[in-house]
Design a protein around this motif. Structure first.
Motif, PDB file in Angstrom:
ATOM      1  N   LEU A  69      19.997 -18.672   8.209  1.00  0.00           N
ATOM      2  CA  LEU A  69      18.974 -19.644   7.834  1.00  0.00           C
ATOM      3  C   LEU A  69      18.823 -20.665   8.924  1.00  0.00           C
ATOM      4  O   LEU A  69      19.518 -21.140   9.742  1.00  0.00           O
ATOM      5  CB  LEU A  69      19.469 -20.428   6.613  1.00  0.00           C
ATOM      6  CG  LEU A  69      19.755 -19.693   5.409  1.00  0.00           C
ATOM      7  CD1 LEU A  69      20.548 -20.298   4.661  1.00  0.00           C
ATOM      8  CD2 LEU A  69      18.951 -18.975   4.547  1.00  0.00           C
TER       9      LEU A  69
ATOM     10  N   GLY B 135      22.438 -16.785  14.403  1.00  0.00           N
ATOM     11  CA  GLY B 135      21.294 -17.448  13.983  1.00  0.00           C
ATOM     12  C   GLY B 135      20.214 -16.418  13.532  1.00  0.00           C
ATOM     13  O   GLY B 135      20.123 -15.167  13.451  1.00  0.00           O
ATOM     14  N   THR B 136      19.013 -17.134  13.414  1.00  0.00           N
ATOM     15  CA  THR B 136      17.598 -16.343  13.201  1.00  0.00           C
ATOM     16  C   THR B 136      17.000 -15.601  13.983  1.00  0.00           C
ATOM     17  O   THR B 136      16.075 -14.984  13.905  1.00  0.00           O
ATOM     18  CB  THR B 136      16.745 -17.307  12.450  1.00  0.00           C
ATOM     19  OG1 THR B 136      16.301 -18.381  13.456  1.00  0.00           O
ATOM     20  CG2 THR B 136      17.277 -18.059  11.349  1.00  0.00           C
ATOM     21  N   ALA B 137      17.298 -15.718  15.283  1.00  0.00           N
ATOM     22  CA  ALA B 137      16.854 -15.331  16.793  1.00  0.00           C
ATOM     23  C   ALA B 137      15.332 -15.055  16.682  1.00  0.00           C
ATOM     24  O   ALA B 137      14.870 -13.943  16.600  1.00  0.00           O
ATOM     25  CB  ALA B 137      17.527 -13.746  16.826  1.00  0.00           C
TER      26      ALA B 137
ATOM     27  N   ASN C 165      20.115  -6.590  16.113  1.00  0.00           N
ATOM     28  CA  ASN C 165      21.373  -5.462  15.643  1.00  0.00           C
ATOM     29  C   ASN C 165      21.805  -5.944  14.140  1.00  0.00           C
ATOM     30  O   ASN C 165      22.098  -7.369  14.113  1.00  0.00           O
ATOM     31  CB  ASN C 165      22.542  -6.032  16.723  1.00  0.00           C
ATOM     32  CG  ASN C 165      23.627  -5.207  16.494  1.00  0.00           C
ATOM     33  OD1 ASN C 165      23.884  -4.690  15.520  1.00  0.00           O
ATOM     34  ND2 ASN C 165      24.315  -5.152  17.656  1.00  0.00           N
TER      35      ASN C 165
HETATM   36  P1  NAI Z   1      20.751 -17.354  17.525  1.00  0.00           P
HETATM   37  O1  NAI Z   1      22.046 -16.934  17.273  1.00  0.00           O
HETATM   38  O2  NAI Z   1      19.507 -17.090  16.590  1.00  0.00           O
HETATM   39  O3  NAI Z   1      20.180 -16.719  18.893  1.00  0.00           O
HETATM   40  C1  NAI Z   1      21.123 -16.851  19.993  1.00  0.00           C
HETATM   41  C2  NAI Z   1      20.772 -15.593  20.890  1.00  0.00           C
HETATM   42  O4  NAI Z   1      21.450 -14.356  20.287  1.00  0.00           O
HETATM   43  C3  NAI Z   1      19.263 -15.232  21.024  1.00  0.00           C
HETATM   44  O5  NAI Z   1      18.962 -14.671  22.286  1.00  0.00           O
HETATM   45  C4  NAI Z   1      18.960 -14.094  20.087  1.00  0.00           C
HETATM   46  O6  NAI Z   1      18.030 -13.224  20.442  1.00  0.00           O
HETATM   47  C5  NAI Z   1      20.415 -13.254  20.062  1.00  0.00           C
HETATM   48  N1  NAI Z   1      20.636 -12.752  18.814  1.00  0.00           N
HETATM   49  C6  NAI Z   1      21.198 -13.484  17.619  1.00  0.00           C
HETATM   50  N2  NAI Z   1      21.420 -12.394  16.568  1.00  0.00           N
HETATM   51  C7  NAI Z   1      21.202 -11.483  17.178  1.00  0.00           C
HETATM   52  C8  NAI Z   1      21.029  -9.991  16.584  1.00  0.00           C
HETATM   53  N3  NAI Z   1      21.587  -9.764  15.221  1.00  0.00           N
HETATM   54  N4  NAI Z   1      20.706  -8.952  17.470  1.00  0.00           N
HETATM   55  C9  NAI Z   1      20.427  -9.316  18.547  1.00  0.00           C
HETATM   56  N5  NAI Z   1      20.297 -10.370  19.328  1.00  0.00           N
HETATM   57  C10 NAI Z   1      20.639 -11.465  18.488  1.00  0.00           C
HETATM   58  O7  NAI Z   1      20.864 -18.978  17.637  1.00  0.00           O
HETATM   59  P2  NAI Z   1      20.007 -20.040  18.119  1.00  0.00           P
HETATM   60  O8  NAI Z   1      18.813 -19.641  18.911  1.00  0.00           O
HETATM   61  O9  NAI Z   1      20.863 -21.159  18.833  1.00  0.00           O
HETATM   62  O10 NAI Z   1      19.231 -20.639  16.658  1.00  0.00           O
HETATM   63  C11 NAI Z   1      18.210 -20.108  16.053  1.00  0.00           C
HETATM   64  C12 NAI Z   1      17.960 -20.593  14.733  1.00  0.00           C
HETATM   65  O11 NAI Z   1      19.249 -20.151  13.756  1.00  0.00           O
HETATM   66  C13 NAI Z   1      18.320 -22.207  14.394  1.00  0.00           C
HETATM   67  O12 NAI Z   1      17.219 -22.436  13.540  1.00  0.00           O
HETATM   68  C14 NAI Z   1      19.624 -22.501  14.094  1.00  0.00           C
HETATM   69  O13 NAI Z   1      19.627 -23.570  13.372  1.00  0.00           O
HETATM   70  C15 NAI Z   1      19.998 -21.100  13.208  1.00  0.00           C
HETATM   71  N6  NAI Z   1      21.204 -20.856  12.992  1.00  0.00           N
HETATM   72  C16 NAI Z   1      21.508 -20.273  11.649  1.00  0.00           C
HETATM   73  C17 NAI Z   1      22.932 -19.797  11.615  1.00  0.00           C
HETATM   74  C18 NAI Z   1      23.558 -19.563  10.130  1.00  0.00           C
HETATM   75  O14 NAI Z   1      22.642 -19.443   9.179  1.00  0.00           O
HETATM   76  N7  NAI Z   1      24.665 -19.041   9.984  1.00  0.00           N
HETATM   77  C19 NAI Z   1      24.061 -19.911  12.567  1.00  0.00           C
HETATM   78  C20 NAI Z   1      23.538 -20.326  14.045  1.00  0.00           C
HETATM   79  C21 NAI Z   1      22.222 -20.798  14.025  1.00  0.00           C
END
Ligand code: NAI
Length: 406
Positions: free
Chosen positions: A78, A330-332, A342
């Protein structure tokens, strides 16, 4: 009549909907194969940015009510809106349902690139306390009237404030309770005993923060000694024997306890744990730790086995049975809508949910299919940049294996 279990789904934002669509193919195949008499209704409920855009609410009441009614939910990532005063939806959910244990298994799958030489030695399950610690959100900005009250109170209690820059210091409170620590440790020990794991390591920073992290360590040992004495061997007992009878006797007692299948309870200072879990991960099995330590440790260990795209998580309350299962990434947003994300973390979170519901065969079928698929080098671009397959195609590869398995 076929029993029906309703499972609320919070699809999430960004890549959430596409990894959910892929995961669902896998879940339905595993259920059809291993629980043909169980009907599952996946009920999508609103949460996150998409919910806000349509309802004006990031976490509508209908979603809270659905989780309350069905006790479990599967959650995609989220968006946490950046803004003053808004509490994270994830934190709100954990608080609302008192999901005090965040459980994160960390295992390496053959075929997944890793930055360490022996990722196959990593096989841990982290139990992170989820409701206390500096995460409780009790904090005040340096220029608030509350911060001044804190300054005055500390000066009265301590004789001096004892910080280098009093007028520009903000304050945060780190609450750690006996009850909160003990229930987390109980959950970790029960899990370890039920799964025949070798040890539970209490990870803390008690050498510095004596009445919070140090107390956490002591209360965890107390649980082990007072409530599980016939099934565990603690490092405290080892030290006592060593003091009274010498190191050789202590070593023999430890060997005898291990041979008896007793669960070993030990502790490790957090900074040393970061080093040692890299150098000798095979020394650690189940880990029980406080909230902030657990947050850092989870991501550091996830990196050893291939990153957050493969890290599942469960937020649970073992007493009430409430559980929210979620991919930890996170939401990537930069890769959303491109069929390249993935879905493994959500798929593995679903396997944890199935386990929680007692659907062990379906859960094992999912994990085995995932393992076989990754070993065959069929994976998304984050794992296999040279010859990737898409999100949906990856899920279909798992479905083929689940369906074909005898
Ligand atoms: P993120 O986890 O979304 O991304 C970090 C990196 O990992 C990026 O390069 C992304 O492309 C990659 N990545 C993440 N999940 C992936 C997947 N399933 N497959 C391939 N690549 C993947 O973290 P970021 O950028 O710090 O946060 C983005 C948004 O997500 C923000 O709004 C944050 O608040 C939210 N968030 C939500 C979480 C939750 O709901 N549990 C946990 C962490 C962040």
């Amino acid at each position: 009549m076929t029993p029906t279990t309703t499972i609320p789904i919070l699809e999430g934002d960004g890549i959430g909907p596409e990894i959910w669509a892929a995961s669902r193919l896998v879940f339905d195949a595993a259920l059809q194969r291993h629980l043909p008499n169980q009907r599952v209704e996946w009920r999508t409920v609103p949460a996150g940015q998409r919910a806000f855009d349509t309802t004006g609410d990031y976490l509508p009441t209908v979603t809270i009510d659905a989780i309350r009614q069905h006790k479990v939910a599967l959650k995609g990532p989220l968006t946490t809106p950046v803004g003053e005063g808004f509490r994270s939806i994830n934190v709100t959910l954990r608080k609302t349902f008192d999901l005090y244990a965040c459980v994160r298994p960390v295992t390496w799958f053959d075929g997944v690139p890793s930055p360490v030489r022996h990722p196959e030695r990593v096989d841990m399950v982290i139990f992170r306390e989820n409701t206390e610690d500096i995460y409780a959100g009790i904090e005040w900005a340096y220029d608030s009237t509350e911060a001044q009250t804190i300054r005055d109170t500390i000066t009265t209690l301590n004789g001096s404030l004892n910080v280098p820059f009093p007028s520009t210091t903000g304050f945060g409170i780190k609450p750690i309770s006996k009850d909160g620590s003990k229930r987390l440790m109980r959950a970790a020990i029960d899990f370890a005993i039920a799964r025949s794991r070798r040890s539970v390591t209490i990870v803390h920073k008690g050498n510095i923060m004596k009445f919070t992290e140090g107390a956490f360590r002591n209360w965890c040992y107390e649980v082990a000694i007072e409530e599980y004495s016939d099934r565990v061997f603690t490092w405290k007992t080892y030290e006592q024997i060593s003091r009274l009878e010498g190191a050789t006797a202590a070593r023999s007692a430890l060997d005898a306890a291990t041979a008896d299948g007793k669960l070993i309870i030990k502790d490790h200072i957090c900074d040393a744990f970061f080093q040692d879990s890299l150098l000798c991960p095979e020394n650690f099995d189940v880990v029980a730790t406080t909230n902030l330590n657990g947050d850092y440790i989870s991501d550091a260990l996830a990196a050893q086995v291939g990153g957050i795209g493969l890290s599942p998580g469960a937020n649970i309350n073992t007493a009430t049975g409430y559980g929210i299962f979620e991919a930890t990434h996170g939401t990537a947003p930069s890769i959303a809508g491109r069929n390249i994300a993935n879905p493994s973390a959500m798929i593995l979170s679903g396997a944890l949910l199935f386990d929680h519901l007692g659907w062990h065969h379906a859960s094992t079928a999912i994990t085995s299919a995932l393992s076989d698929t990754l070993r065959a080098r069929e994976s998304t671009v984050d794992i296999n940049p040279d010859n990737p397959i898409g999100t949906t195609e990856f899920a279909q590869a798992l479905v083929r294996r689940i369906t074909a398995a005898s």
